[in-house]
Scaffold this motif. Structure first.
Motif, short mmCIF file in Angstrom:
data_model
loop_
_atom_site.label_atom_id
_atom_site.label_comp_id
_atom_site.label_asym_id
_atom_site.label_seq_id
_atom_site.Cartn_x
_atom_site.Cartn_y
_atom_site.Cartn_z
N ALA A 78 0.73 -1.17 0.00
CA ALA A 78 0.04 -0.11 -0.03
C ALA A 78 0.85 1.33 -0.10
O ALA A 78 0.97 1.87 1.02
N SER A 113 4.20 4.08 14.27
CA SER A 113 3.47 3.41 13.34
C SER A 113 2.32 3.02 13.73
O SER A 113 2.01 2.87 15.30
N VAL A 114 1.36 2.93 12.95
CA VAL A 114 -0.12 2.23 13.46
C VAL A 114 0.06 0.92 14.00
O VAL A 114 -0.63 0.40 14.89
N ILE A 115 1.01 -0.09 13.43
CA ILE A 115 1.16 -1.22 14.03
C ILE A 115 1.80 -1.26 15.40
O ILE A 115 1.47 -1.88 16.47
N VAL A 147 -10.98 -2.01 11.32
CA VAL A 147 -10.23 -1.27 10.61
C VAL A 147 -11.34 -0.57 9.52
O VAL A 147 -11.86 -1.10 8.97
N ASP A 156 -8.47 1.17 13.87
CA ASP A 156 -7.37 1.65 13.16
C ASP A 156 -8.08 2.40 11.95
O ASP A 156 -8.85 1.96 10.91
N ILE A 167 -6.40 4.51 9.95
CA ILE A 167 -5.12 5.07 8.85
C ILE A 167 -5.95 5.49 7.68
O ILE A 167 -5.12 6.28 7.28
N HIS A 168 -6.91 4.86 7.05
CA HIS A 168 -7.36 5.24 5.68
C HIS A 168 -8.27 6.28 5.88
O HIS A 168 -8.97 6.49 4.68
N THR A 211 0.05 8.82 6.93
CA THR A 211 0.92 7.97 6.10
C THR A 211 0.46 7.51 4.86
O THR A 211 1.23 7.52 3.89
N LYS A 212 -0.85 7.07 4.82
CA LYS A 212 -1.66 6.38 3.82
C LYS A 212 -1.86 7.44 2.86
O LYS A 212 -1.78 7.45 1.67
N PRO A 226 4.55 6.51 4.58
CA PRO A 226 4.71 5.64 5.74
C PRO A 226 6.35 5.19 6.20
O PRO A 226 6.57 4.99 7.29
C1 PLP Z 1 -5.21 -0.81 7.80
C2 PLP Z 1 -3.74 -0.60 8.01
N1 PLP Z 1 -3.36 -0.72 9.41
C3 PLP Z 1 -1.95 -0.39 9.49
C4 PLP Z 1 -1.10 -0.37 8.44
C5 PLP Z 1 0.36 -0.17 8.73
O1 PLP Z 1 0.62 1.22 9.31
P1 PLP Z 1 2.13 1.48 9.74
O2 PLP Z 1 2.88 1.52 8.50
O3 PLP Z 1 1.97 2.96 10.16
O4 PLP Z 1 2.30 0.62 10.81
C6 PLP Z 1 -1.75 -0.25 7.10
C7 PLP Z 1 -0.57 -0.16 6.05
O5 PLP Z 1 -1.11 -0.25 4.81
C8 PLP Z 1 -3.04 -0.50 6.94
O6 PLP Z 1 -3.55 -0.54 5.62
#
Ligand code: PLP
Length: 406
Positions: free
Chosen positions: A34, A94-96, A169, A201, A203-204, A235-236, A241
């Motif tokens: 992504a 990061s989101v992770i 998500v 989450d 992020i999108h 980041t997205k 990212p």
């Molecule tokens: C739904 C989702 N969560 C988390 C991530 C990863 O995010 P990060 O790189 O900040 O850990 C992504 C990356 O594509 C994602 O699509």
């Protein structure tokens, strides 16, 4: 018709960028990880460069964090009508990392090692999280209905029984589903009844198309705010990212107390360039982002047309958000790995549905954040590989990707 500037980007230029998407499988057209092929907003580049020019290569100074908190709060207010105190917004890399914080610190307190509940298909790192961290993981499959993907409420209620950590998500990766207020409210009721918690989450969230509206889970009601923690990132939407900055949003006072004891070390991992770039994205990038959403909106529909024409055995519903297409190719019988088939026979790199959890074997995830002529090349190649079930001939001018016509 005047070509959009993104349409003029060639495959050679994309390869020369050296991005992960375009370098990992050197001879293929990249439609897997992504990343977008459109760079980032000018203000973001400027901010990142200034950080280095000022010599900010040490640890994050407090004002960089404070600027990011301020810009994020303003962005969330403007875009999603969400009012937050600056201090509720915490920096991470990061989101992770935010997910790991949820797993270790914000799972239901009455049930140590509570299972992780995923709404599948799911983003690949969530699928492997259970085995990585020694937690049970329960997959609740979304079901395809006439108007989109629906939750299986009975299965969700069963999965949450006893208390679990639900990974929500929204917008959904890989389905591109944007949850409605009714769905989010119903989820909050089940979570509340079962003593579960939610990792939301988002992020999108900035990447949502006309016809859908992103609603932050924590804003649907007070219970949702209390039992959830939320992750955001620029980041997205702004394609950064690699700059390593995300935001953990804590809307529960006890969580904030816990975090004040354990959050220092993970917060330290947010990068200076990422903090500055995030501030710039949120405070100066809205116009650039509007252009991206407009282009992606056209591309998600174009993808449908291309599939109907060149890959008629496949099924695809344009997503409501994200730049990921979820394509059902089960009728083509390409198991065990359709992605491997398309990589070797069409020189197109995709993600196998099976990486997104059980029951997704007949699907591939296709990243359409690429110039439209390249998208056309991707689907032409996939169609040709399926028709011929023969090696794709890269020298055939019909599949030239320098300036393909679509
Ligand atoms: C739904 C989702 N969560 C988390 C991530 C990863 O995010 P990060 O790189 O900040 O850990 C992504 C990356 O594509 C994602 O699509």
């Amino acid at each position: 018709m005047v070509a959009h500037p993104f349409d003029l980007l060639t495959v050679d230029q994309l390869r020369q960028s050296g991005s992960l998407k375009w370098s990992a499988y050197p001879d293929s057209l990249g439609a897997w990880v992504a990343e977008m092929d459109f760079g980032t907003a000018p203000g973001v580049i400027e901010a990142a460069q200034e950080t280095l020019a000022h010599g900010l290569t040490g640890y994050a100074p407090n004002y960089l964090v404070a600027d990011m908190q301020e810009a994020t709060a303003h962005w969330l207010q403007q875009r999603f009508s969400w009012s937050l105190e600056r201090e509720q917004i915490r920096p991470l890399n990061s989101v992770i990392s935010a997910f790991e914080a949820a797993l270790f610190h914000f799972s239901p307190t009455h049930r140590p090692n509570a299972p992780i509940v995923l709404l599948t298909p799911a983003y690949m790192p969530f699928v492997v999280a259970g085995s990585r961290f020694g937690r049970a993981s329960i997959e609740v499959a979304l079901r395809q209905g006439p108007t989109g993907w629906d939750l299986d409420w009975v299965a969700l209620e069963r999965a949450l029984q006893g208390g679990a950590l639900l990974v929500l998500v929204n917008p959904h990766n890989p389905l591109g589903k944007v949850y409605t207020r009714e769905e989010l409210t119903k989820i909050s009721e089940l979570v509340e009844q079962t003593g579960s918690r939610v990792f939301s989450d988002e992020i999108h969230a900035p990447l949502v198309f006309t016809g859908a509206t992103h609603i932050s889970y924590a804003t649907v009601n007070d219970a949702a705010a209390q039992h959830s923690i939320t992750a955001f990132a620029a980041t997205k939407a702004f394609n950064i990212p690699g700059l390593k900055c995300a935001q953990l949003v804590l809307t529960n006072e006890e969580d904030r107390e816990v975090w004040s004891a354990v959050g220092g070390v993970p917060e330290h991992a947010a990068a200076n360039v990422g903090l500055a770039a995030t501030t710039a994205a949120y405070s100066t990038g809205a116009g650039w982002l509007d252009g991206i959403i407009d282009y992606l909106d056209g591309s998600r529909l174009l993808l449908g047309e291309l599939i109907s024409e060149h890959l008629p055995q496949a099924e695809y519903q344009p997503p409501q958000g994200t730049y990921l297409g979820w394509v059902d190719i089960s009728r083509l019988n390409l198991l065990p790995s359709p992605a491997e088939f398309f990589l070797t026979e069409a020189q197109v790199s995709l993600v196998d549905g099976s990486a997104c959890g059980k029951g997704s074997d007949g699907f591939v995830r296709l990243n359409f954040a690429t110039p439209r002529p390249v998208l056309a090349g991707i689907i032409h190649r996939m169609g040709a590989a399926v028709d011929g079930c023969d090696k794709f001939d890269a020298s055939d001018p019909e599949f030239a990707t320098q300036n393909p016509v679509y």
